[in-house]
Design a protein around this motif. Structure first.
Motif, PDB file in Angstrom:
ATOM      1  N   GLY A  14      24.495  18.598  36.163  1.00 46.56           N
ATOM      2  CA  GLY A  14      24.389  17.275  36.769  1.00 46.56           C
ATOM      3  C   GLY A  14      22.988  16.706  36.846  1.00 46.56           C
ATOM      4  N   CYS A  16      21.260  15.401  34.575  1.00 46.20           N
ATOM      5  CA  CYS A  16      21.177  14.172  33.783  1.00 46.20           C
ATOM      6  C   CYS A  16      21.595  12.959  34.604  1.00 46.20           C
ATOM      7  CB  CYS A  16      22.013  14.285  32.512  1.00 46.20           C
ATOM      8  SG  CYS A  16      23.759  14.665  32.801  1.00 46.20           S
ATOM      9  N   MET A  17      22.652  13.098  35.373  1.00 43.90           N
ATOM     10  CA  MET A  17      23.124  11.949  36.145  1.00 43.90           C
ATOM     11  C   MET A  17      22.170  11.637  37.301  1.00 43.90           C
ATOM     12  SD  MET A  17      26.454  13.045  38.278  1.00 43.90           S
ATOM     13  CE  MET A  17      26.268  13.931  39.797  1.00 43.90           C
ATOM     14  N   PRO A  21      21.502   7.684  36.269  1.00 44.67           N
ATOM     15  CA  PRO A  21      22.889   7.450  36.690  1.00 44.67           C
ATOM     16  C   PRO A  21      23.574   6.282  35.987  1.00 44.67           C
ATOM     17  CG  PRO A  21      21.364   6.790  38.408  1.00 44.67           C
ATOM     18  CD  PRO A  21      20.554   7.487  37.349  1.00 44.67           C
ATOM     19  N   PHE A  24      24.589   8.496  32.580  1.00 46.69           N
ATOM     20  CA  PHE A  24      25.364   9.733  32.664  1.00 46.69           C
ATOM     21  C   PHE A  24      26.131   9.854  33.968  1.00 46.69           C
ATOM     22  CE2 PHE A  24      21.519  10.654  30.163  1.00 46.69           C
ATOM     23  CZ  PHE A  24      22.103  11.042  28.961  1.00 46.69           C
ATOM     24  N   ASP A  25      27.267  10.516  33.893  1.00 50.01           N
ATOM     25  CA  ASP A  25      28.037  10.884  35.077  1.00 50.01           C
ATOM     26  C   ASP A  25      28.574  12.289  34.831  1.00 50.01           C
ATOM     27  OD1 ASP A  25      29.228  10.746  37.550  1.00 50.01           O
ATOM     28  OD2 ASP A  25      30.626   9.157  37.037  1.00 50.01           O
ATOM     29  N   LEU A  26      29.278  12.818  35.801  1.00 49.54           N
ATOM     30  CA  LEU A  26      29.832  14.161  35.681  1.00 49.54           C
ATOM     31  C   LEU A  26      31.330  14.119  35.941  1.00 49.54           C
ATOM     32  CD1 LEU A  26      29.048  17.170  35.298  1.00 49.54           C
ATOM     33  CD2 LEU A  26      28.936  17.324  37.779  1.00 49.54           C
ATOM     34  N   ASP A  27      32.101  14.643  35.018  1.00 48.52           N
ATOM     35  CA  ASP A  27      33.541  14.804  35.206  1.00 48.52           C
ATOM     36  C   ASP A  27      33.723  16.091  36.000  1.00 48.52           C
ATOM     37  OD1 ASP A  27      36.213  15.622  34.990  1.00 48.52           O
ATOM     38  OD2 ASP A  27      36.453  14.630  33.056  1.00 48.52           O
ATOM     39  N   GLU A  28      34.008  15.955  37.263  1.00 48.68           N
ATOM     40  CA  GLU A  28      34.091  17.120  38.135  1.00 48.68           C
ATOM     41  C   GLU A  28      35.286  18.010  37.821  1.00 48.68           C
ATOM     42  OE1 GLU A  28      33.584  16.073  42.220  1.00 48.68           O
ATOM     43  OE2 GLU A  28      31.796  14.883  41.776  1.00 48.68           O
ATOM     44  N   VAL A  33      29.492  16.627  31.317  1.00 49.37           N
ATOM     45  CA  VAL A  33      28.838  15.321  31.315  1.00 49.37           C
ATOM     46  C   VAL A  33      29.776  14.253  30.746  1.00 49.37           C
ATOM     47  CG1 VAL A  33      27.769  15.623  29.045  1.00 49.37           C
ATOM     48  CG2 VAL A  33      26.724  14.084  30.693  1.00 49.37           C
ATOM     49  N   VAL A  34      29.634  13.053  31.274  1.00 54.40           N
ATOM     50  CA  VAL A  34      30.303  11.867  30.747  1.00 54.40           C
ATOM     51  C   VAL A  34      29.192  10.878  30.413  1.00 54.40           C
ATOM     52  CG1 VAL A  34      31.838   9.936  31.269  1.00 54.40           C
ATOM     53  CG2 VAL A  34      32.340  12.210  32.171  1.00 54.40           C
ATOM     54  N   LEU A  36      28.172   7.363  30.068  1.00 52.08           N
ATOM     55  CA  LEU A  36      28.645   6.044  30.497  1.00 52.08           C
ATOM     56  C   LEU A  36      28.142   4.944  29.571  1.00 52.08           C
ATOM     57  CD1 LEU A  36      27.949   6.349  34.327  1.00 52.08           C
ATOM     58  CD2 LEU A  36      30.145   6.642  33.153  1.00 52.08           C
TER      59      LEU A  36
END
Length: 64
Positions: A14, A16-17, A21, A24-28, A33-34, A36
């Motif tokens: 996480g 990166c996010m 932000p 990047f996001d985080l798929d929990e 990483v996601v 965006l």
């Protein structure tokens, strides 16, 4: 600039996010990483590059 995430390397740290932000996001659920914004503009270049460098798993890269 184009952002590439190597999901097979991502470990869901996480960092990166936290650095970028808007990019990047985080798929929990998947702990991955996601991306965006796969082609962030120059106004996000510095933050995006910091995010790529901050990844302990080296799962991110920037081209262009």
């Amino acid at each position: 600039m184009k952002v590439i995430a190597h999901l097979d390397k991502c470990r869901g740290y996480g960092s990166c996010m936290l650095e970028a932000p808007a990019v990047f996001d985080l798929d929990e659920d998947e702990n991955r990483v996601v991306v965006l914004n796969g082609e962030p503009g120059d106004e996000l270049r510095a933050r995006t590059e910091r995010a790529v460098r901050s990844c302990p798993a080296r799962a991110l890269e920037v081209t262009g």
